[in-house]
Design an enzyme around this catalytic site. Structure first.
Site, PDB file in Angstrom:
ATOM      1  N   ALA A  76       0.840  -1.206   0.000  1.00 21.25           N
ATOM      2  CA  ALA A  76       0.000   0.000   0.000  1.00 21.25           C
ATOM      3  C   ALA A  76       0.870   1.250   0.000  1.00 21.25           C
ATOM      4  O   ALA A  76       1.971   1.261   0.536  1.00 21.25           O
ATOM      5  CB  ALA A  76      -0.892  -0.015   1.240  1.00 21.25           C
ATOM      6  N   SER A 128      -8.746 -11.064   1.749  1.00 15.53           N
ATOM      7  CA  SER A 128      -8.315 -11.573   3.057  1.00 15.53           C
ATOM      8  C   SER A 128      -8.147 -13.084   3.044  1.00 15.53           C
ATOM      9  O   SER A 128      -8.852 -13.787   2.323  1.00 15.53           O
ATOM     10  CB  SER A 128      -9.343 -11.213   4.139  1.00 15.53           C
ATOM     11  OG  SER A 128      -8.948 -11.786   5.366  1.00 15.53           O
ATOM     12  N   LYS A 182     -12.420  -3.815   4.086  1.00 14.29           N
ATOM     13  CA  LYS A 182     -11.234  -4.618   4.416  1.00 14.29           C
ATOM     14  C   LYS A 182     -10.489  -4.019   5.616  1.00 14.29           C
ATOM     15  O   LYS A 182      -9.989  -4.742   6.477  1.00 14.29           O
ATOM     16  CB  LYS A 182     -10.295  -4.718   3.201  1.00 14.29           C
ATOM     17  CG  LYS A 182      -8.982  -5.456   3.492  1.00 14.29           C
ATOM     18  CD  LYS A 182      -9.241  -6.894   3.946  1.00 14.29           C
ATOM     19  CE  LYS A 182      -8.067  -7.796   4.164  1.00 14.29           C
ATOM     20  NZ  LYS A 182      -6.844  -7.403   4.718  1.00 14.29           N
ATOM     21  N   HIS A 185     -12.369  -4.924   8.582  1.00 15.42           N
ATOM     22  CA  HIS A 185     -12.061  -6.343   8.822  1.00 15.42           C
ATOM     23  C   HIS A 185     -10.764  -6.445   9.622  1.00 15.42           C
ATOM     24  O   HIS A 185     -10.663  -7.174  10.611  1.00 15.42           O
ATOM     25  CB  HIS A 185     -11.933  -7.077   7.479  1.00 15.42           C
ATOM     26  CG  HIS A 185     -11.285  -8.425   7.544  1.00 15.42           C
ATOM     27  ND1 HIS A 185      -9.920  -8.594   7.733  1.00 15.42           N
ATOM     28  CD2 HIS A 185     -11.794  -9.674   7.468  1.00 15.42           C
ATOM     29  CE1 HIS A 185      -9.634  -9.871   7.767  1.00 15.42           C
ATOM     30  NE2 HIS A 185     -10.754 -10.558   7.603  1.00 15.42           N
ATOM     31  N   ASN A 186      -9.760  -5.696   9.184  1.00 16.95           N
ATOM     32  CA  ASN A 186      -8.479  -5.771   9.876  1.00 16.95           C
ATOM     33  C   ASN A 186      -8.545  -5.178  11.279  1.00 16.95           C
ATOM     34  O   ASN A 186      -7.863  -5.652  12.190  1.00 16.95           O
ATOM     35  CB  ASN A 186      -7.390  -5.072   9.046  1.00 16.95           C
ATOM     36  CG  ASN A 186      -6.916  -5.957   7.908  1.00 16.95           C
ATOM     37  OD1 ASN A 186      -7.684  -6.776   7.396  1.00 16.95           O
ATOM     38  ND2 ASN A 186      -5.676  -5.809   7.499  1.00 16.95           N
ATOM     39  N   GLU A 189      -9.876  -7.877  13.196  1.00 19.59           N
ATOM     40  CA  GLU A 189      -8.772  -8.860  13.290  1.00 19.59           C
ATOM     41  C   GLU A 189      -7.807  -8.470  14.429  1.00 19.59           C
ATOM     42  O   GLU A 189      -7.454  -9.301  15.274  1.00 19.59           O
ATOM     43  CB  GLU A 189      -8.054  -8.890  11.939  1.00 19.59           C
ATOM     44  CG  GLU A 189      -6.768  -9.697  11.869  1.00 19.59           C
ATOM     45  CD  GLU A 189      -6.074  -9.515  10.500  1.00 19.59           C
ATOM     46  OE1 GLU A 189      -6.705  -9.798   9.468  1.00 19.59           O
ATOM     47  OE2 GLU A 189      -4.907  -9.088  10.471  1.00 19.59           O
ATOM     48  N   HIS A 455     -19.653  27.444  26.104  1.00 18.54           N
ATOM     49  CA  HIS A 455     -20.021  26.701  24.893  1.00 18.54           C
ATOM     50  C   HIS A 455     -21.512  26.399  24.792  1.00 18.54           C
ATOM     51  O   HIS A 455     -21.978  25.950  23.749  1.00 18.54           O
ATOM     52  CB  HIS A 455     -19.218  25.389  24.840  1.00 18.54           C
ATOM     53  CG  HIS A 455     -17.762  25.612  24.629  1.00 18.54           C
ATOM     54  ND1 HIS A 455     -17.245  26.130  23.465  1.00 18.54           N
ATOM     55  CD2 HIS A 455     -16.694  25.430  25.447  1.00 18.54           C
ATOM     56  CE1 HIS A 455     -15.923  26.236  23.569  1.00 18.54           C
ATOM     57  NE2 HIS A 455     -15.573  25.822  24.768  1.00 18.54           N
TER      58      HIS A 455
HETATM   59  C1  6PG Z   1      -5.871 -10.712   5.866  1.00 12.77           C
HETATM   60  C2  6PG Z   1      -4.874 -10.002   6.713  1.00 12.77           C
HETATM   61  C3  6PG Z   1      -3.748  -9.521   5.861  1.00 12.77           C
HETATM   62  C4  6PG Z   1      -2.499  -9.167   6.649  1.00 12.77           C
HETATM   63  C5  6PG Z   1      -2.673  -8.078   7.630  1.00 12.77           C
HETATM   64  C6  6PG Z   1      -1.571  -8.049   8.628  1.00 12.77           C
HETATM   65  O1  6PG Z   1      -7.021 -10.352   5.957  1.00 12.77           O
HETATM   66  O2  6PG Z   1      -5.495 -11.629   5.146  1.00 12.77           O
HETATM   67  O3  6PG Z   1      -5.471  -8.936   7.361  1.00 12.77           O
HETATM   68  O4  6PG Z   1      -4.241  -8.504   5.059  1.00 12.77           O
HETATM   69  O5  6PG Z   1      -2.058 -10.287   7.286  1.00 12.77           O
HETATM   70  O6  6PG Z   1      -2.668  -6.883   6.926  1.00 12.77           O
HETATM   71  O7  6PG Z   1      -1.619  -6.814   9.200  1.00 12.77           O
HETATM   72  P1  6PG Z   1      -0.571  -6.285  10.217  1.00 12.77           P
HETATM   73  O8  6PG Z   1       0.799  -6.509   9.620  1.00 12.77           O
HETATM   74  O9  6PG Z   1      -0.900  -4.845  10.319  1.00 12.77           O
HETATM   75  O10 6PG Z   1      -0.766  -7.067  11.462  1.00 12.77           O
END
Ligand code: 6PG
Length: 472
Positions: A76, A128, A182, A185-186, A189, A455
């Site tokens: 990215a 992902s 996504k 999602h992360n 995660e 305020h």
């Molecule tokens: C996925 C993961 C993938 C990646 C992460 C790791 O969905 O397959 O999220 O995209 O493993 O980006 O993120 P970090 O390096 O920030 O933990």
């Protein structure tokens, strides 16, 4: 005239596995990577004729049938811009640029506008599932023009993970919607990983359990509400042995976690949108402190080690933590869905949250048995109130949260009493308590703001705002 159906640019771990997956499904893929030799041997050794190695971008573009779908799998940021810049003079109007990396959605919005102005379609697809997912079936979250997605969808649907036969690849909204989903999602995660690590820490430092013993606990938990990929791989990771030392592998891994930015973007966007995503923030706090190892060691020398053995013999750590993790997990997904909903409204994307939950049911890192029920709950909520946010207003989640409540509180309280850090679980509990408190303490915040800055505030007994106190 080219032979290939599609191109993949960037044949690293994700690119090579996705290419193999596509070739296996009958798609002919043109490949390009900076390491041209690697691509040549990769194409030679796999799926004869289905993988076409190209020496440069000109050759790659010529190898694909028009209109060309060109998948970019680049780190990215600037690399993606540089790649688009290099492709632009080579491609024709109508060709489709597809960024399948982990790009920030604002970059995707800008790139889509720029590409469309040049006559090229642009899709931002969140992929992902890691290397194994790319090879055996990832989850794919597409954003961009729906019509363009529909043209390329068959290729992606073939390689995507399947849940009950349904491909986990879907168009979720225009421009940056796919990459935003996504990113959310992360964020989830990060939150789930941190909560799992907190349970591990409490079992290791509070109850003195070994890594394989904790691995067995996670194996037991990988059923019912906690049946999910991350719990599954945690159990396996805890049971792995280091070949060199003979110790559990996790015990020889340095406690310094990396991050590539998606969790951070998620937390920043959540703040921008005014959506509390405390579990993502808790996870980021955990990762940030983990990275500052020297400072932690210095502070530990001053204050003594925080983790203490838990003396309360009445506690059943396994069932207490299991319930806490269930509650934390529901809250992490709730925050993620609320965030997507808010972004969708702010950017006018019209994301259907139930579709998001469905895409996440297989292939992705946060896949979980609960997602089927989440999809149903989010669909019901959308149909009845037009709001996809409150997972917590639907069964079975109401019942699960109520059942988990005492253990959730017990876990956070015990962690606090014994000095065991639990930033994600405790911030999840705080979020929940804030969310379910009808009378908050913000009346005092308003009084303070009016006191020092005039305020103004609203009153409980009158309409409108702009009231002031006679403070002095
Ligand atoms: C996925 C993961 C993938 C990646 C992460 C790791 O969905 O397959 O999220 O995209 O493993 O980006 O993120 P970090 O390096 O920030 O933990």
């Amino acid at each position: 005239m080219g032979q290939a159906d599609i191109a993949i640019i960037g044949v690293g771990v994700m690119g090579s596995n996705l290419a193999l997956n596509m070739a296996e499904q009958g798609t002919t893929v043109a490949l390009y990577d900076l390491d041209a030799e690697k691509v040549q041997s990769f194409a030679r050794d796999n799926f004869a004729g289905k993988l076409i190695a190209c020496r440069d971008l000109t050759e790659l573009v010529a190898a694909v049938r028009t209109p060309r779908p060109l998948i970019m799998l680049a780190p990215a940021g600037e690399t993606v811009d540089a790649l688009i810049g290099a492709l632009n003079p080579l491609i024709d109007a109508g060709d489709i640029l597809i960024d399948a990396g982990n790009s920030a959605f604002r970059d995707t919005q800008r790139r889509a506008q720029e590409s469309e102005a040049r006559g090229n379609a642009f899709l931002g697809i969140g992929v992902s599932g890691g290397a194994e997912g790319a090879r055996r079936g990832p989850a794919m979250m597409a954003g961009g023009s729906r019509g363009v997605w529909e043209r390329v969808a068959p290729v992606f649907e073939k390689v995507a993970a399947k849940h009950d036969g349904h491909p986990c690849a879907a168009w979720l909204g225009p421009d940056g919607a796919g990459h935003f989903v996504k990113s959310a999602h992360n964020g989830i995660e990060y939150a789930l990983m941190q909560m799992i690590a907190e349970c591990y820490g409490i079992l290791r430092d509070g109850f003195g359990m070994s890594a394989p013993e904790i691995g067995d606990v996670f194996t037991e938990w990988n059923k019912g509400a906690l049946d999910c990929y991350l719990v599954d791989i945690t159990a396996a990771a805890l049971k792995a042995t280091d070949k060199e030392s003979g110790h559990p592998l996790v015990d020889v891994i340095l406690d310094r976690a990396g991050q590539k930015g998606t969790g951070l973007w998620t937390a920043v966007e959540a703040q921008r949108l005014g959506v509390p995503a405390t579990t993502v923030e808790g996870a980021l706090i955990g990762r940030s402190w983990s990275a500052r190892r020297d400072e932690r060691l210095t502070l530990e020398r001053h204050y003594g080690p925080a983790p203490r053995r838990i003396a309360d013999a009445g506690l059943d750590p396994k069932s207490m933590l299991r319930e806490a993790l269930i509650a934390g997990k529901i809250i992490a997904y709730s925050q993620g869905f609320a965030l997507i909903d808010a972004a969708s409204r702010a950017h006018d994307w019209g994301v259907n949250l139930a579709d998001v939950a469905k895409v996440w049911r297989a292939g992705c890192i946060i896949r979980s048995r609960l997602l089927g029920e989440m999809a149903t709950a989010l669909e019901m909520e959308r149909v009845t109130t037009g709001s996809g946010v409150p997972l917590l207003l639907r069964e079975p989640f109401i019942g699960m949260m109520k059942a988990a409540d005492p253990a959730f509180r017990g876990t956070v309280a015990t962690a606090a009493v014994y000095g065991l850090p639990a930033p994600a679980l405790s911030s999840a509990l705080n979020w929940f308590d804030l969310a379910r408190t009808g009378q908050s303490t913000a009346n005092l915040i308003q009084a303070q703001r009016d006191y020092f800055g005039s305020h103004g505030f609203e009153r409980t007994d009158r309409d409108g705002g702009g009231y002031h106190g006679a403070w002095r």
